[in-house]
Design an enzyme around this catalytic site. Structure first.
Site, short mmCIF file in Angstrom:
data_model
loop_
_atom_site.label_atom_id
_atom_site.label_comp_id
_atom_site.label_asym_id
_atom_site.label_seq_id
_atom_site.Cartn_x
_atom_site.Cartn_y
_atom_site.Cartn_z
N CYS A 286 0.83 -1.22 0.00
CA CYS A 286 0.00 0.00 0.00
C CYS A 286 0.86 1.26 0.00
CB CYS A 286 -0.90 -0.05 1.23
SG CYS A 286 -1.72 1.50 1.65
N CYS B 286 0.27 3.66 2.94
CA CYS B 286 0.80 3.02 4.15
C CYS B 286 2.30 3.24 4.25
CB CYS B 286 0.49 1.52 4.15
SG CYS B 286 -1.26 1.11 4.11
#
Length: 154
Positions: free
Chosen positions: A76, A79
């Site tokens: 991600c 992230c």
């Protein structure tokens, strides 16, 4: 001719040994960086045993001090951007707030139980008598620090 080949062989052997040593040292250095992290990677069992009990649709915080749990995935992009911010703030608030992260791919049972549908998702636990805040999506350092100071440390 044999002496020349022997010298070339020695040079290649020396270079090979030197390059292997460098790789080994960089792995040791990388391990030290990971070990110095203040954001602790946890799993479902640790979450349930040390942070919060799941009671149907609700969570009951059982931790000993204010806590932030980051639900993330290694693939991600947002992230990955949030990770160094969490690291920085975990060092700044080391004595006041626990920082944890949970990989949703490795702990999909917990992510499903908590209905985590977007990553990153941050869960803020203040104490056992306070409500829990769940924030989805990337958060800048300023935004995250605001939530820490206005909710967790208030």
């Amino acid at each position: 001719m044999r002496v020349k080949r022997f010298n070339i062989l020695l040079v290649f052997l020396f270079l090979f040994m030197f390059s292997c040593g460098e790789k080994h040292n960089s792995k040791i250095e990388e391990k030290q960086i990971v070990d110095s992290s203040k954001v602790k990677e946890i799993d479902t069992k640790y979450f349930i045993d040390e942070i919060a009990k799941i009671n149907g649709d609700s969570l009951t915080f059982i931790g000993d001090k204010s806590t932030i749990v980051d639900f993330y995935a290694s693939w991600c992009g947002p992230c990955k951007k949030l990770s160094p911010i969490m690291e920085k703030l975990s060092k700044k608030y080391e004595d006041k707030v626990n920082f944890y992260k949970i990989d949703v791919d490795k702990s999909s049972d917990l992510a499903n139980a908590l209905n985590i549908r977007a990553i990153p998702t941050l869960i803020f636990f203040k104490d056992s008598s306070s409500s829990i805040i769940i924030m989805e999506g990337f958060m800048s350092e300023t935004e995250l620090e605001h939530h820490i100071s206005s909710y967790l440390l208030k």
